[in-house]
Motif scaffolding. Structure first.
Motif, PDB file in Angstrom:
ATOM      1  N   LEU A 145       0.850  -1.189   0.000  1.00  0.00           N
ATOM      2  CA  LEU A 145       0.000   0.000   0.000  1.00  0.00           C
ATOM      3  C   LEU A 145       0.885   1.239   0.000  1.00  0.00           C
ATOM      4  CD1 LEU A 145      -2.821   1.439   0.442  1.00  0.00           C
ATOM      5  CD2 LEU A 145      -2.301   1.319   2.884  1.00  0.00           C
ATOM      6  N   SER A 146       0.492   2.224  -0.789  1.00  0.00           N
ATOM      7  CA  SER A 146       1.099   3.551  -0.744  1.00  0.00           C
ATOM      8  C   SER A 146      -0.031   4.561  -0.727  1.00  0.00           C
ATOM      9  CB  SER A 146       2.005   3.790  -1.953  1.00  0.00           C
ATOM     10  OG  SER A 146       2.558   5.097  -1.909  1.00  0.00           O
ATOM     11  N   CYS A 147       0.050   5.558   0.137  1.00  0.00           N
ATOM     12  CA  CYS A 147      -1.057   6.504   0.263  1.00  0.00           C
ATOM     13  C   CYS A 147      -0.541   7.928   0.303  1.00  0.00           C
ATOM     14  CB  CYS A 147      -1.891   6.210   1.511  1.00  0.00           C
ATOM     15  SG  CYS A 147      -0.970   6.230   3.052  1.00  0.00           S
ATOM     16  N   TYR A 148      -1.332   8.791  -0.274  1.00  0.00           N
ATOM     17  CA  TYR A 148      -1.055  10.227  -0.251  1.00  0.00           C
ATOM     18  C   TYR A 148      -2.388  10.931  -0.223  1.00  0.00           C
ATOM     19  CZ  TYR A 148       0.606  14.870  -1.530  1.00  0.00           C
ATOM     20  OH  TYR A 148       0.868  16.235  -1.531  1.00  0.00           O
ATOM     21  N   LYS A 149      -2.715  11.529   0.951  1.00  0.00           N
ATOM     22  CA  LYS A 149      -4.000  12.185   1.163  1.00  0.00           C
ATOM     23  C   LYS A 149      -5.133  11.199   0.859  1.00  0.00           C
ATOM     24  CE  LYS A 149      -2.254  16.855   0.472  1.00  0.00           C
ATOM     25  NZ  LYS A 149      -2.338  18.121  -0.274  1.00  0.00           N
ATOM     26  N   ASP A 150      -5.956  11.491  -0.165  1.00  0.00           N
ATOM     27  CA  ASP A 150      -7.111  10.654  -0.434  1.00  0.00           C
ATOM     28  C   ASP A 150      -6.800   9.535  -1.425  1.00  0.00           C
ATOM     29  OD1 ASP A 150      -9.886   9.964  -0.339  1.00  0.00           O
ATOM     30  OD2 ASP A 150     -10.127  10.932  -2.286  1.00  0.00           O
ATOM     31  N   SER A 151      -5.616   9.553  -2.028  1.00  0.00           N
ATOM     32  CA  SER A 151      -5.282   8.580  -3.063  1.00  0.00           C
ATOM     33  C   SER A 151      -4.540   7.391  -2.462  1.00  0.00           C
ATOM     34  CB  SER A 151      -4.419   9.225  -4.152  1.00  0.00           C
ATOM     35  OG  SER A 151      -5.108  10.291  -4.768  1.00  0.00           O
ATOM     36  N   LEU A 152      -5.023   6.187  -2.754  1.00  0.00           N
ATOM     37  CA  LEU A 152      -4.412   4.955  -2.269  1.00  0.00           C
ATOM     38  C   LEU A 152      -4.004   4.112  -3.468  1.00  0.00           C
ATOM     39  CD1 LEU A 152      -6.953   3.939   0.531  1.00  0.00           C
ATOM     40  CD2 LEU A 152      -4.906   5.320   0.777  1.00  0.00           C
ATOM     41  N   TRP A 153      -2.718   3.707  -3.502  1.00  0.00           N
ATOM     42  CA  TRP A 153      -2.266   2.768  -4.512  1.00  0.00           C
ATOM     43  C   TRP A 153      -2.139   1.396  -3.837  1.00  0.00           C
ATOM     44  CZ3 TRP A 153      -0.641   7.834  -4.587  1.00  0.00           C
ATOM     45  CH2 TRP A 153      -0.878   8.531  -5.785  1.00  0.00           C
ATOM     46  N   ILE A 154      -2.951   0.471  -4.285  1.00  0.00           N
ATOM     47  CA  ILE A 154      -3.096  -0.833  -3.644  1.00  0.00           C
ATOM     48  C   ILE A 154      -2.614  -1.912  -4.604  1.00  0.00           C
ATOM     49  CG2 ILE A 154      -4.738  -2.478  -2.673  1.00  0.00           C
ATOM     50  CD1 ILE A 154      -6.531  -0.073  -1.984  1.00  0.00           C
ATOM     51  N   ALA A 155      -1.733  -2.776  -4.114  1.00  0.00           N
ATOM     52  CA  ALA A 155      -1.259  -3.924  -4.894  1.00  0.00           C
ATOM     53  C   ALA A 155      -1.711  -5.200  -4.212  1.00  0.00           C
ATOM     54  CB  ALA A 155       0.265  -3.892  -5.010  1.00  0.00           C
ATOM     55  N   ASP A 156      -2.288  -6.119  -5.009  1.00  0.00           N
ATOM     56  CA  ASP A 156      -2.676  -7.402  -4.438  1.00  0.00           C
ATOM     57  C   ASP A 156      -1.565  -8.436  -4.658  1.00  0.00           C
ATOM     58  OD1 ASP A 156      -2.833  -8.149  -7.082  1.00  0.00           O
ATOM     59  OD2 ASP A 156      -5.024  -8.238  -7.141  1.00  0.00           O
ATOM     60  N   PHE A 157      -1.792  -9.654  -4.207  1.00  0.00           N
ATOM     61  CA  PHE A 157      -0.758 -10.686  -4.280  1.00  0.00           C
ATOM     62  C   PHE A 157      -0.580 -11.242  -5.697  1.00  0.00           C
ATOM     63  CE2 PHE A 157      -1.724 -10.598   0.222  1.00  0.00           C
ATOM     64  CZ  PHE A 157      -0.458 -10.687   0.789  1.00  0.00           C
ATOM     65  N   ALA A 158      -1.496 -10.889  -6.598  1.00  0.00           N
ATOM     66  CA  ALA A 158      -1.380 -11.343  -7.972  1.00  0.00           C
ATOM     67  C   ALA A 158      -0.621 -10.346  -8.842  1.00  0.00           C
ATOM     68  CB  ALA A 158      -2.770 -11.592  -8.562  1.00  0.00           C
ATOM     69  N   THR A 184       6.419  -8.801 -12.484  1.00  0.00           N
ATOM     70  CA  THR A 184       6.391  -9.901 -11.533  1.00  0.00           C
ATOM     71  C   THR A 184       5.361  -9.650 -10.446  1.00  0.00           C
ATOM     72  OG1 THR A 184       7.685 -11.091  -9.894  1.00  0.00           O
ATOM     73  CG2 THR A 184       8.263  -8.812 -10.240  1.00  0.00           C
ATOM     74  N   PRO A 185       4.692 -10.679  -9.971  1.00  0.00           N
ATOM     75  CA  PRO A 185       3.672 -10.476  -8.939  1.00  0.00           C
ATOM     76  C   PRO A 185       4.248 -10.142  -7.575  1.00  0.00           C
ATOM     77  CG  PRO A 185       3.916 -12.805  -9.427  1.00  0.00           C
ATOM     78  CD  PRO A 185       4.715 -12.076 -10.449  1.00  0.00           C
TER      79      PRO A 185
END
Length: 1013
Positions: A145-158, A184-185
């Motif tokens: 997870l990376s977050c900045y204010k209201d924006s969230l960048w989410i990576a799953d295990f795939a 790569t995952p």
């Protein structure tokens, strides 16, 4: 690095200076000791020793992701967030994988298979984000997870990456144009570029990827022979990137899973591998990177060690921690000068770099003695390594000398020409500057020793004697028995005598007895320091301004005035000391008193009465002794020493700051914002949860609280985190916290008020008063209206009656007039005066017609009344044979329009004629009627020159004068009825007139009618 940090706070990290210092002074392994660290674990309140991630918020609090929930730490107290299966209003999971701060006011925690948890750092309200609770949430299985204010960048295990907007609840997948197998995952980090907008960096186990948010394009960067700055081809390519930090120009330093540090130039797209000289850390994962300042970086080698990296010289500086037990760093985080280091199984460590004092020299072996020459040009230590070794660490002609015969070194001291004397329990060593040594065996079993001038003074413990020896050959000069006069202690107990010398003064302690020793006469003199009740074992001695300062085992520091022979207890735990057990006292060249205790060092300025503290937090934990050499202070430790200069400022301890965490209203079980300053009357049971911001010590601060308006005294708040007040009465309050910072207090105040119940407020009283007043007013008004209505009905009825009476009176008036007129006609007929009767009848008929025309009118104009009055006067003159004259006077046209009752004047003229003029024998009769209009109303005056009312009575005309004639009585009643109807004054007055001789000369009647306006 600032000048202050170089000279006062943290050691100089310049590699060349460190090399010079260590190779010239120590000659041992080049390491740097991480000092001033405090360890926290479950015993201190941590929810779990297994810490997976950590982050600071804007307030300087540390948030931890653990296997048993989320912890928040303010330096003193822990706050926990846990999941409870029985309570749906808790966080969604206790299995927290990572934790991030959005830079504003929200903490985001990554759970295992339960999505995200958002916690507000101000009010601690939380919200669970997962596919079952939030619309369009991308996935519950979050890897990074990376977050900045209201924006969230989410990576799953795939390996899928999503952009999620928490406010709008929208999700956008980051689609890649690269082949699926390329990305790569195994994603290790997601990081937004701090300098170039719309750039997102993704570190994976297969390289570094760049995603352009605006253009939605991807780039892949791999470390290989073509992308390496170095011409030589590496045998392996560390592309498993674990962490990354951005430099000031926009380039990056990247940590790898193999323990390598890579420099990446993003503008050229090429790497450079920075060689790792520390063999023990090779192939160890770099798990975290953090800035120390603008030059140095912290590198965390997972589960092994923490290092510094010089970004200017591209060099490593290895750390070696004092507390090696349990120190296996995994993640690091920094906030201003504070550093926190988490571990995967033993809690975490904190350090405040601004509090580190002095520069440390770390030695490879434990030392049992340290000494420097008076000019600070020479320095030696005694190390314990398969026996004892004397090592010269400062000055010319370095040497290392084995001391095989020495047992338990008691003293090491520079003597003449910087020669060295080592005193062991059973052996003396004299060592020249060249390193040559001489040993002398003895049998004194020395407990302590000190060189005074050219004499060595030793205290032997076998029979407790003071022995003076000549330094050249150690021949015994004098021996004196030290008497044990103490009644509390015995010689067979553990005994640590103290010898102190300054100039020609030598002071020796024996338990709680202090002696002065005269070396010329070999004489001991007891100094009466303590009374029997105050006596305590003396553990330290110092002398300044001829006053003796004594440290004791249990009662702090005493000052003995040699002039007045009085002792005063100066410092204890109650007025500034860390501990009452004193190990050493030392006055430096600035007159400050350095006090060494078990818990640290207290520095007292005697003139200003200001006390500073140095302890483990300042990197001075476990100090054995303090040595002053020239302008330098040395603090001996087990594996080295710390040195600092006397002129350097002491690090000021950061003030502990109390604060209010949150307020909970107990009756409604709701959390209340600290911005709320007023409560309803039913919100009167409150829980105040408080804390203290302080990372400078592990110990709890001296915290107290009180509620002004209820509590009279301060209450101890150290042992709890909250206080509950039940059923507070309405009124104004202030919840106060105070923390003692040395000799001063830091306060926090939260003023608030509880409203009165509505039935006790002044508005309620006013409302009740108004309602009561209104009720009374409405009641009285209705009553008055009823009375007025009744009175109005009565008035209307009375007016009607009066009107009817007036008409009746007029009806009475007319027959009376007709009777008189017909009687006159009868007389004319009897006298056979036919013409007169005929003329009289004609005038009578005309007058009668006029009366009939006005008989139904209540008021007529004066003009009409005058016309009828003229007819009546002519009618009466005809009747009485022209025996009187009449005169009508009118005052202006406005008189003619005035409204008066009809036939109101006639009765008065009739009386004037019949009773005043007719009986008059001499002279002609006259009647004058005048009409005068005044501002208030109309005046009508009827004046005659008749005989007067008294003479008329004498003429036996009693009917007219008994109560006035019938006409006058009717006129009076008419005027009274008119006044009642019109609510105006209407009346008449009769006045008798007299001549100069006061004889009756007529009558004056005045009628008054008030204006309508």
């Amino acid at each position: 690095m600032s000048h202050t940090l170089r000279n006062k706070i943290i050691p100089t990290f310049n590699l060349m200076k460190l090399l010079l210092v260590f190779f010239l002074l120590v000659g041992s392994q080049l390491v740097y000791s991480q000092r001033g660290m405090i360890h926290y674990s479950k015993e201190d309140g941590l929810i779990s020793n297994e810490i997976r991630d950590l982050v600071y918020d804007n307030y300087g609090n540390i948030w931890f992701a653990t296997s048993k929930g989320i912890n928040r730490f303010d330096g003193q107290r822990f706050m926990s967030f846990k999941h409870s299966p029985q309570d749906k209003k808790t966080i969604s999971s206790n299995d927290i994988q990572a934790i991030k701060f959005d830079g504003k006011n929200s903490i985001w925690a990554v759970t295992y298979n339960k999505g995200l948890i958002k916690i507000n750092t101000s009010d601690f309200k939380f919200k669970n984000y997962n596919q079952s609770t939030q619309e369009n949430f991308p996935t519950n299985n979050i890897n990074k997870l990376s977050c900045y204010k209201d924006s969230l960048w989410i990576a799953d295990f795939a390996g899928n990456i999503f952009l999620y907007k928490a406010n709008s609840k929208s999700t956008k997948p980051l689609k890649t144009s690269l082949p699926q197998k390329t990305l790569t995952p195994s994603i290790n980090f997601i990081q937004k570029d701090k300098l170039i907008q719309n750039q997102l960096w993704i570190g994976t186990s297969g390289g570094l990827f760049l995603y352009n948010i605006q253009n939605k394009t991807w780039k892949q960067y791999l470390f290989n022979s073509s992308s390496n700055f170095i011409n030589s081809t590496p045998t392996t390519f560390p592309n498993n990137f674990t962490c990354m930090i951005q430099l000031s120009k926009g380039n990056f330093l990247i940590g790898t899973n193999e323990g390598s540090l890579l420099y990446f130039d993003q503008y050229q797209g090429i790497f450079k591998k920075i060689e790792q000289p520390i063999r023990s850390l090779q192939n160890t994962k770099i798990s975290s990177i953090e800035w120390l300042d603008s030059r140095y970086l912290y590198l965390c080698f997972s589960e092994k060690e923490l290092c510094l990296f010089d970004t200017w010289n591209k060099k490593y500086i290895q750390f070696q921690n004092e507390k090696t037990d349990g120190f296996s760093p995994d993640k690091i985080c920094r906030f201003q000068s504070q550093l926190v280091i988490s571990t995967s199984g033993s809690g975490f460590f904190t350090q405040d770099n601004s509090l580190i004092y002095g520069n440390e020299v770390r030695l490879s072996q434990a030392i049992c003695a340290l000494q420097f020459s008076s000019d600070n040009k020479e320095g030696v230590v005694i190390e314990r390594r398969n026996g004892y070794q004397l090592k010269k660490i400062k000055g010319k002609e370095r040497f290392t000398i084995n001391l095989p015969e020495v047992e338990d070194p008691k003293c090491i001291q520079f003597i003449r020409k910087n020669s060295l004397l080592v005193v062991g329990e059973n052996t003396f060593y004299l060592i020249q500057q060249s390193g040559q040594k001489k040993s002398f065996k003895h049998k004194y079993k020395i407990k302590t020793a000190r060189v005074v001038n050219d004499t060595l003074l030793c205290i032997a413990t076998m029979d407790f004697k003071l022995i003076s020896l000549r330094l050249s050959d150690f021949i015994q000069l004098h021996t004196v028995k030290i008497p044990n006069k103490s009644k509390k202690y015995h010689l067979n107990e553990d005994f640590n005598p103290v010898i102190y010398s300054k100039d020609n003064t030598v002071l020796i302690s024996c338990f709680d007895i202090l002696y002065s020793y005269d070396s010329k006469h070999n004489k001991l003199t007891q100094i009466p320091v303590f009374s029997h009740e105050d006596s305590d074992q003396i553990t330290a001695i110092s002398l300044i301004n001829n006053n003796i300062w004594l440290g004791t085992k249990a009662s702090g520091i005493w000052e003995f005035n040699t002039v007045t022979q009085n002792s005063v207890c100066r410092y204890t735990e109650e007025n500034g000391l860390q501990k009452n057990e004193i190990h050493q006292l030392l006055f430096d060249k600035k007159g400050r008193l350095w006090i060494l205790t078990l818990d640290g060092i207290s520095i007292t300025n005697l003139s200003q009465k200001i006390t500073h503290y140095l302890d483990a937090q300042n990197g001075l934990g476990d100090v054995k002794t303090i040595i002053q050499s020239g302008n330098t202070l040395y603090f001996q430790k087990e594996l080295g020493f710390v040195y600092s200069y006397i002129q350097n400022k002491l690090p000021a301890k950061k003030s502990a700051t109390p604060y209010l965490i949150r307020i909970v209203e107990l009756n409604g079980s709701k959390q209340i914002s600290s911005n709320n300053r007023s409560f309803d009357y039913f919100e009167n049971s409150l829980i105040f949860e408080y804390g203290v911001h302080d990372f400078s010590t592990k110990e709890h601060n001296n915290l107290a609280y009180r509620l002004v308006g209820l509590d009279e005294d301060w209450k101890n708040g150290n042992l709890k985190n909250e206080v509950i007040y039940y059923n507070l009465a309405s009124g104004d309050y202030t919840f106060q916290l105070k923390v003692k910072n040395q000799d001063k207090y830091t306060y926090y105040s939260y003023p608030f008020s509880i409203a009165k119940p509505f039935w006790k407020t002044i508005w309620f009283y006013v409302l009740v008063f108004l309602i009561s007043s209104a009720s009374i007013w409405f009641f009285l008004r209705n009553r008055i209206n009823r009375i007025m209505k009744e009175e109005q009905l009565k008035a209307t009825f009375n007016a009607r009656i009066s009107q009817l009476e007036s008409k009746a009176l007029r009806a009475q008036m007319n027959p009376h007039f007709l009777f008189n007129s017909l009687n006159s006609i009868r007389l004319f007929i009897l006298k056979n005066e036919v013409e007169t009767a005929s003329d009289y009848i004609a005038k009578f008929s005309k007058l009668l017609r006029f009366i009939l025309n006005h008989s139904r009118q209540d008021l007529i104009p004066v003009y009409d009344e005058i016309q009828s009055l003229k007819l009546y006067l002519e009618f009466e003159r005809l009747r009485f044979g022209q025996d009187f004259d009449f005169d009508l006077q009118i005052d202006g046209q406005q008189v003619l329009d005035f409204q008066i009752p009809p036939m109101i004047i006639q009765p008065f003229i009739e009386n004037a004629i019949w009773h005043g003029l007719m009986p008059k024998k001499n002279g002609e009769g006259k009647i004058r009627v005048s009409f005068q209009k005044q501002q208030s109303g109309l005046y009508i005056m009827i004046e005659d020159n008749g005989i007067g009312r008294e003479k008329a009575k004498q003429n036996n005309r009693k009917r007219s004068l008994k109560e006035g004639s019938v006409g006058l009585q009717i006129t009076k009643e008419r005027l009274e009825s008119l006044s009642m109807l019109s609510n105006r004054q209407n009346y008449f007055e009769i006045e008798d007139l007299y001549d100069k001789n006061k004889q009756p000369n007529g009558t004056l009647v005045t009628l008054y009618f008030e204006n309508i306006n």
